[in-house]
Design a protein around this motif. Structure first.
Motif, PDB file in Angstrom:
ATOM      1  N   GLN A 107       0.993   4.220  -2.806  1.00  0.00           N
ATOM      2  CA  GLN A 107       0.816   5.625  -2.431  1.00  0.00           C
ATOM      3  C   GLN A 107       1.897   6.503  -3.058  1.00  0.00           C
ATOM      4  OE1 GLN A 107       0.948   5.366   1.818  1.00  0.00           O
ATOM      5  NE2 GLN A 107      -1.188   4.749   2.037  1.00  0.00           N
ATOM      6  N   ASP A 115       0.827  -1.204   0.000  1.00  0.00           N
ATOM      7  CA  ASP A 115       0.000   0.000   0.000  1.00  0.00           C
ATOM      8  C   ASP A 115       0.864   1.257   0.000  1.00  0.00           C
ATOM      9  OD1 ASP A 115       0.898  -0.372   2.602  1.00  0.00           O
ATOM     10  OD2 ASP A 115      -1.006   0.194   3.548  1.00  0.00           O
ATOM     11  N   TYR A 116       2.004   1.221   0.684  1.00  0.00           N
ATOM     12  CA  TYR A 116       2.893   2.382   0.681  1.00  0.00           C
ATOM     13  C   TYR A 116       3.509   2.594  -0.702  1.00  0.00           C
ATOM     14  CZ  TYR A 116       6.946   5.351   1.463  1.00  0.00           C
ATOM     15  OH  TYR A 116       7.866   6.356   1.358  1.00  0.00           O
ATOM     16  N   GLN A 174       6.930   2.561   5.509  1.00  0.00           N
ATOM     17  CA  GLN A 174       6.887   3.959   5.067  1.00  0.00           C
ATOM     18  C   GLN A 174       8.287   4.537   4.947  1.00  0.00           C
ATOM     19  OE1 GLN A 174       5.171   5.559   9.003  1.00  0.00           O
ATOM     20  NE2 GLN A 174       6.700   7.101   8.385  1.00  0.00           N
ATOM     21  N   ALA A 228       0.049   9.823  -3.519  1.00  0.00           N
ATOM     22  CA  ALA A 228      -1.051   9.882  -2.556  1.00  0.00           C
ATOM     23  C   ALA A 228      -0.572   9.486  -1.163  1.00  0.00           C
ATOM     24  CB  ALA A 228      -2.187   8.964  -3.007  1.00  0.00           C
ATOM     25  N   VAL A 229       0.643   9.889  -0.820  1.00  0.00           N
ATOM     26  CA  VAL A 229       1.206   9.564   0.496  1.00  0.00           C
ATOM     27  C   VAL A 229       0.514  10.414   1.557  1.00  0.00           C
ATOM     28  CG1 VAL A 229       3.306   9.579   1.901  1.00  0.00           C
ATOM     29  CG2 VAL A 229       3.420   8.920  -0.515  1.00  0.00           C
ATOM     30  N   PRO A 230       0.039   9.819   2.652  1.00  0.00           N
ATOM     31  CA  PRO A 230      -0.597  10.615   3.708  1.00  0.00           C
ATOM     32  C   PRO A 230       0.317  11.714   4.225  1.00  0.00           C
ATOM     33  CG  PRO A 230      -0.988   8.274   4.072  1.00  0.00           C
ATOM     34  CD  PRO A 230      -0.002   8.372   2.939  1.00  0.00           C
ATOM     35  N   GLU A 231      -0.289  12.821   4.592  1.00  0.00           N
ATOM     36  CA  GLU A 231       0.492  13.982   5.028  1.00  0.00           C
ATOM     37  C   GLU A 231       1.384  13.649   6.218  1.00  0.00           C
ATOM     38  OE1 GLU A 231      -0.223  18.620   6.505  1.00  0.00           O
ATOM     39  OE2 GLU A 231      -1.908  17.386   5.826  1.00  0.00           O
ATOM     40  N   LYS A 232       0.906  12.825   7.128  1.00  0.00           N
ATOM     41  CA  LYS A 232       1.695  12.452   8.300  1.00  0.00           C
ATOM     42  C   LYS A 232       3.001  11.776   7.891  1.00  0.00           C
ATOM     43  CE  LYS A 232       1.423   9.740  12.588  1.00  0.00           C
ATOM     44  NZ  LYS A 232       2.531   8.812  12.300  1.00  0.00           N
ATOM     45  N   ILE A 233       2.941  10.898   6.889  1.00  0.00           N
ATOM     46  CA  ILE A 233       4.148  10.218   6.415  1.00  0.00           C
ATOM     47  C   ILE A 233       5.039  11.189   5.644  1.00  0.00           C
ATOM     48  CG2 ILE A 233       5.018   8.363   4.936  1.00  0.00           C
ATOM     49  CD1 ILE A 233       2.556   6.735   5.668  1.00  0.00           C
ATOM     50  N   GLU A 234       4.428  12.068   4.845  1.00  0.00           N
ATOM     51  CA  GLU A 234       5.233  13.076   4.146  1.00  0.00           C
ATOM     52  C   GLU A 234       6.035  13.920   5.132  1.00  0.00           C
ATOM     53  OE1 GLU A 234       2.998  14.129  -0.033  1.00  0.00           O
ATOM     54  OE2 GLU A 234       2.309  15.164   1.766  1.00  0.00           O
TER      55      GLU A 234
END
Length: 300
Positions: free
Chosen positions: A66, A62-63, A126, A71-77
């Motif tokens: 992304q 899934d990562y 991630q 489409a990487v979640p902001e928290k991971i960015e």
């Protein structure tokens, strides 16, 4: 034969000049290599993006999706340190594909280097710490899956501990991970490598080289290695703004010559990646990264 070098112009994702991650070091490194006569047409190989099938050997599916779909979640960015837009996504796939290509060239010629790579904070689930995909872990698992290697050694001399590589390769008996790094540096929560050596702040050339010289024979005796991945991060330099160690240019050169010479004299292929380096004087930083290629060229 010339040292085989892997590069792509899109290793530079075009960050602002004042960004903490100095993207302009990649084209400046190529300028430095050309000035040293190391980047002629017979030496250069163009990286291609790593396909999802390679990336998913090391990272959660899934990562990977992304990153590819931006489409990487902001928290991971935020943990990575920059947004993952189209140029960053492409760069991450190119740098990873470049390390796979450099590894294959090293198996063929004995030594090869990627002008990027060493993204050792990217974990299975991630990215983190300016690292989107873990190129050395992906390359290791790709070679193993293809049967191109059975025993792999990772020698990580970036100033930061190789937590992501340790996370991805933990428990895999086919890969041995070694990290020698600054004790009081990122990441705060380290993930144990197979062998970790933590150095105190201010460690300079003599103490650093002496410690490394004692460890290399132990590493080479552990198995019949098919290939060594060498992360030659220059953030151990005294003038690096994220480093906290105190190596000089001569110390970097001695380190690189020692690592490469030790394994090549044993007939073990070496794949070099540049790892970290952080400075507002980016031409000087690029010149430090060029030391790896100068040392490697003696064994091409």
């Amino acid at each position: 034969m010339s040292l085989q070098i892997v590069h792509h112009r899109d290793y530079d994702a075009g960050f602002a000049a004042n960004h903490r991650f100095p993207m302009s070091k990649y084209p400046l490194l190529m300028e430095a290599l050309r000035a040293r006569g190391l980047a002629g047409p017979e030496a250069l190989n163009v990286a291609e993006p790593a396909p999802p099938s390679w990336l998913k050997l090391a990272h959660a599916a899934d990562y990977v999706d992304q990153v590819i779909n931006c489409a990487v979640p902001e928290k991971i960015e935020k943990e990575i340190g920059f947004p993952v837009g189209p140029r960053v996504s492409l760069r991450a796939r190119l740098a990873t594909g470049g390390t796979v290509l450099a590894a294959r060239l090293a198996l063929r010629h004995g030594i090869a280097c990627n002008t990027a790579g060493g993204s050792h904070h990217a974990r299975r689930a991630q990215g983190a710490g300016f690292c989107t995909f873990n190129d050395v872990a992906v390359a290791s698992l790709t070679l193993l899956a293809e049967g191109a290697a059975q025993n792999i050694l990772v020698v990580d001399l970036d100033v930061h501990q190789g937590d992501g590589t340790a996370d991805i390769l933990a428990g895999d008996p086919r890969v041995f991970t070694f990290s020698m790094h600054g004790d009081r540096n990122y990441p705060v929560r380290k993930i144990a490598s197979d062998l970790d050596v933590a150095l105190p702040d201010g460690t300079a050339d003599d103490a650093y080289v002496e410690r490394l010289a004692a460890i290399l024979p132990e590493l080479s005796a552990r198995a019949d290695w098919d290939i060594v991945f060498y992360n030659a991060g220059v953030d151990v330099h005294a003038e690096d703004r994220l480093g906290r160690l105190a190596l000089s240019d001569n110390g970097l050169r001695c380190r690189d010559e020692m690592v490469i010479g030790h394994f090549r004299k044993l007939g073990i292929p070496v794949c070099g990646v540049i790892g970290g380096g952080y400075s507002t004087d980016v031409p000087a930083l690029a010149a430090r990264h060029a030391i790896l290629f100068e040392a490697a060229s003696a064994y091409a």
